[in-house]
Design a protein around this motif. Structure first.
Motif, mmCIF file in Angstrom:
data_model
loop_
_atom_site.group_PDB
_atom_site.id
_atom_site.type_symbol
_atom_site.label_atom_id
_atom_site.label_comp_id
_atom_site.label_asym_id
_atom_site.label_seq_id
_atom_site.Cartn_x
_atom_site.Cartn_y
_atom_site.Cartn_z
ATOM 1 N N ASP A 32 0.956 -1.783 -0.049
ATOM 2 C CA ASP A 32 0.198 -0.139 0.246
ATOM 3 C C ASP A 32 1.227 1.523 0.171
ATOM 4 O OD1 ASP A 32 0.258 -0.815 2.364
ATOM 5 O OD2 ASP A 32 -1.367 -0.807 2.742
ATOM 6 N N LEU A 33 1.865 1.066 0.302
ATOM 7 C CA LEU A 33 2.290 2.061 0.495
ATOM 8 C C LEU A 33 3.558 2.523 -0.915
ATOM 9 C CD1 LEU A 33 4.976 2.194 3.703
ATOM 10 C CD2 LEU A 33 2.867 3.858 3.403
ATOM 11 N N VAL A 34 4.224 1.332 -1.376
ATOM 12 C CA VAL A 34 4.406 1.743 -2.924
ATOM 13 C C VAL A 34 2.626 2.109 -4.033
ATOM 14 C CG1 VAL A 34 5.848 0.302 -4.492
ATOM 15 C CG2 VAL A 34 5.845 -0.362 -2.386
ATOM 16 N N ALA A 35 1.969 1.853 -3.321
ATOM 17 C CA ALA A 35 1.381 2.286 -4.613
ATOM 18 C C ALA A 35 0.569 3.398 -3.942
ATOM 19 C CB ALA A 35 -0.427 1.056 -4.411
ATOM 20 N N HIS A 86 -1.999 -1.341 -10.604
ATOM 21 C CA HIS A 86 -1.190 -2.181 -10.404
ATOM 22 C C HIS A 86 0.929 -2.518 -10.754
ATOM 23 C CE1 HIS A 86 -4.314 -4.422 -7.837
ATOM 24 N NE2 HIS A 86 -3.981 -3.367 -7.192
ATOM 25 N N PRO A 87 0.439 -2.027 -12.434
ATOM 26 C CA PRO A 87 1.634 -2.799 -12.878
ATOM 27 C C PRO A 87 2.628 -1.706 -12.067
ATOM 28 C CG PRO A 87 0.040 -1.806 -14.518
ATOM 29 C CD PRO A 87 -1.045 -2.051 -13.084
ATOM 30 N N GLY A 88 2.599 -0.930 -12.150
ATOM 31 C CA GLY A 88 3.395 0.191 -11.701
ATOM 32 C C GLY A 88 3.713 -0.478 -9.963
ATOM 33 N N GLU A 92 7.187 -1.772 -9.108
ATOM 34 C CA GLU A 92 8.798 -1.263 -8.256
ATOM 35 C C GLU A 92 8.682 -2.582 -6.874
ATOM 36 O OE1 GLU A 92 9.824 1.109 -7.870
ATOM 37 O OE2 GLU A 92 10.461 1.445 -5.710
ATOM 38 N N ILE A 93 7.946 -3.514 -6.514
ATOM 39 C CA ILE A 93 7.628 -4.085 -5.367
ATOM 40 C C ILE A 93 8.747 -5.312 -5.533
ATOM 41 C CG2 ILE A 93 6.721 -6.401 -3.886
ATOM 42 C CD1 ILE A 93 4.795 -4.561 -4.471
ATOM 43 N N ASN A 94 8.625 -5.405 -7.731
ATOM 44 C CA ASN A 94 9.970 -6.628 -7.524
ATOM 45 C C ASN A 94 11.300 -5.761 -7.534
ATOM 46 O OD1 ASN A 94 8.751 -9.161 -8.639
ATOM 47 N ND2 ASN A 94 7.926 -7.931 -10.352
ATOM 48 N N ARG A 95 11.413 -4.419 -8.285
ATOM 49 C CA ARG A 95 12.539 -3.736 -7.969
ATOM 50 C C ARG A 95 13.426 -3.995 -6.179
ATOM 51 N NH1 ARG A 95 15.213 0.900 -6.891
ATOM 52 N NH2 ARG A 95 13.302 1.371 -6.008
ATOM 53 N N VAL A 106 10.375 -9.071 3.707
ATOM 54 C CA VAL A 106 8.601 -9.471 3.486
ATOM 55 C C VAL A 106 8.115 -8.866 2.880
ATOM 56 C CG1 VAL A 106 7.296 -9.135 5.501
ATOM 57 C CG2 VAL A 106 9.691 -10.429 5.986
ATOM 58 N N VAL A 107 7.404 -9.069 1.919
ATOM 59 C CA VAL A 107 6.658 -8.626 1.110
ATOM 60 C C VAL A 107 4.762 -8.604 1.238
ATOM 61 C CG1 VAL A 107 5.939 -7.932 -1.554
ATOM 62 C CG2 VAL A 107 7.742 -9.366 -0.801
ATOM 63 N N GLU A 108 4.620 -7.054 1.988
ATOM 64 C CA GLU A 108 3.286 -7.739 2.544
ATOM 65 C C GLU A 108 2.245 -7.317 1.772
ATOM 66 O OE1 GLU A 108 1.781 -4.141 4.171
ATOM 67 O OE2 GLU A 108 -0.184 -4.747 4.139
ATOM 68 N N SER A 109 0.881 -7.400 1.878
ATOM 69 C CA SER A 109 -0.560 -6.935 0.760
ATOM 70 C C SER A 109 -1.586 -8.039 0.735
ATOM 71 C CB SER A 109 0.037 -7.341 -0.974
ATOM 72 O OG SER A 109 -0.716 -6.510 -1.800
ATOM 73 N N ALA A 110 -2.558 -7.276 0.616
ATOM 74 C CA ALA A 110 -4.056 -7.898 0.342
ATOM 75 C C ALA A 110 -4.366 -8.519 -0.320
ATOM 76 C CB ALA A 110 -5.137 -6.724 0.992
ATOM 77 N N ILE A 111 -3.652 -7.760 -1.631
ATOM 78 C CA ILE A 111 -3.383 -8.390 -3.067
ATOM 79 C C ILE A 111 -2.245 -8.935 -3.585
ATOM 80 C CG2 ILE A 111 -5.551 -6.353 -3.610
ATOM 81 C CD1 ILE A 111 -2.392 -5.227 -4.940
ATOM 82 N N LEU A 112 -2.012 -9.536 -3.157
ATOM 83 C CA LEU A 112 -0.788 -10.552 -3.502
ATOM 84 C C LEU A 112 -0.857 -11.845 -4.582
ATOM 85 C CD1 LEU A 112 2.284 -10.056 -2.622
ATOM 86 C CD2 LEU A 112 1.827 -11.770 -1.639
ATOM 87 N N ILE A 113 -1.631 -12.210 -4.384
ATOM 88 C CA ILE A 113 -2.131 -13.665 -4.738
ATOM 89 C C ILE A 113 -2.308 -13.054 -6.472
ATOM 90 C CG2 ILE A 113 -3.482 -15.546 -5.200
ATOM 91 C CD1 ILE A 113 -2.339 -16.017 -3.127
ATOM 92 N N GLY A 114 -2.158 -13.188 -7.578
ATOM 93 C CA GLY A 114 -1.825 -13.367 -8.585
ATOM 94 C C GLY A 114 -1.426 -12.058 -9.385
ATOM 95 N N SER A 115 -0.705 -11.444 -8.082
ATOM 96 C CA SER A 115 0.298 -10.698 -8.794
ATOM 97 C C SER A 115 1.368 -10.984 -9.889
ATOM 98 C CB SER A 115 0.710 -9.679 -7.920
ATOM 99 O OG SER A 115 1.478 -10.080 -6.940
ATOM 100 N N GLY A 116 1.949 -12.209 -9.514
ATOM 101 C CA GLY A 116 3.263 -12.812 -10.175
ATOM 102 C C GLY A 116 4.374 -13.104 -8.899
#
Ligand SMILES: CC(C)(COP(=O)(O)OP(=O)(O)OC[C@H]1O[C@@H](n2cnc3c(N)ncnc32)[C@H](O)[C@@H]1O)[C@@H](O)C(=O)NCCC(=O)NCCS
Ligand SMILES: Nc1ncnc2c1ncn2[C@@H]1O[C@H](COP(=O)(O)OP(=O)(O)OP(=O)(O)O)[C@@H](O)[C@H]1O
Length: 192
Positions: A32-35, A86-88, A92-95, A106-116
């Motif tokens: 959520d902070l990255v977004a 989401h794409p951006g 950024e999370i991958n980077r 540790v990567v935290e997200s409510a929307i991690l599933i399906g993001s790759g």
């Protein structure tokens, strides 16, 4: 090791992250902070959000409360916002994962599933909390209305879906110390 933390709004993901950072020196990436960061002036996403949702333009700033009211009430609009943000966010999370130097990322997200990104995680931990307790906590700590909490919960994957993908399960319905004990058990199992 890369750990993905999944779970719905108000389940206690941030609380788990704080402990992992403090006790295990984990490098924390919060989606959520990255977004939020890529929705500020100077980023393509910021301009696209304002041109798509002109009603949230507050003197050049994105009125996030108003945007939340719009998208968490309307699945098509949430899908539209997601298609912009989401794409951006995922890039950024991958980077941030790529440049992480910590033993535990540790990567935290409510929307991690399906993001790759979930495929990069060695483990997925599901942070669970009973629905009514989540609503109570969101009302008391964030000033959400009951309806806002329910709308966000309903726009996210349900507990069964999170559970399906999870390797580990943490029940945060009780006290913070009970949650920390569960984290220690998992982390010690990893080390053994
Ligand atoms: C709608 C927005 C502007 C509301 O901002 P606001 O500052 O009021 O709340 P915040 O960002 O803290 O979100 C509140 C909670 O809603 C949930 N949430 C946020 N975005 C989403 C989403 N796309 N789908 C499901 N749940 C979401 C998260 O659990 C989050 O903690 C903001 O959430 C947003 O831009 N969302 C889309 C971008 C995104 O997907 N971010 C990553 C979410 S993990
Ligand atoms: N075990 C607990 N006992 C009491 N309060 C708690 C507990 N765990 C978390 N909380 C409180 O509940 C609220 C929601 O927790 P938190 O912010 O960690 O949820 P989250 O899953 O990160 O939410 P989001 O999806 O919005 O990021 C916070 O105010 C937090 O302090």
């Amino acid at each position: 090791m890369i750990i993905g933390i999944i779970g719905g709004v108000g389940s206690g993901k941030s609380t788990v992250l704080d402990y992992l950072e403090e006790k295990y020196n984990a490098n924390i990436i919060k989606s959520d902070l990255v977004a939020k960061d890529i929705m500020t002036p100077g980023h393509k996403v910021y301009h696209k959000v304002l041109s798509t949702f002109p009603e949230v333009n507050d003197n050049g700033n994105i009125d996030r409360t108003k945007l939340a009211e719009i998208v968490f009430n309307d699945k098509d609009k949430l899908d539209l916002l997601n298609s912009i943000t989401h794409p951006g966010t995922i890039d950024e999370i991958n980077r941030l994962i790529d440049i992480s130097k910590s033993d535990v990322t540790v990567v935290e997200s409510a929307i991690l599933i399906g993001s790759g990104i979930e495929k990069r995680c060695h483990e997925l931990w599901f942070v669970y909390c009973e629905r009514e307790e989540r609503i109570r906590r969101l009302i008391s700590s964030r000033g959400y209305s009951r309806q806002k909490a329910i709308d966000i919960i309903n726009s996210q994957p349900d507990d069964d879906e999170y559970n399906f993908y999870a390797d580990e399960y943490i029940d945060n319905s009780s006290t913070p110390s009970s949650t920390m004990e569960q984290i220690d058990l998992i982390m010690n199992r990893e080390i053994c």
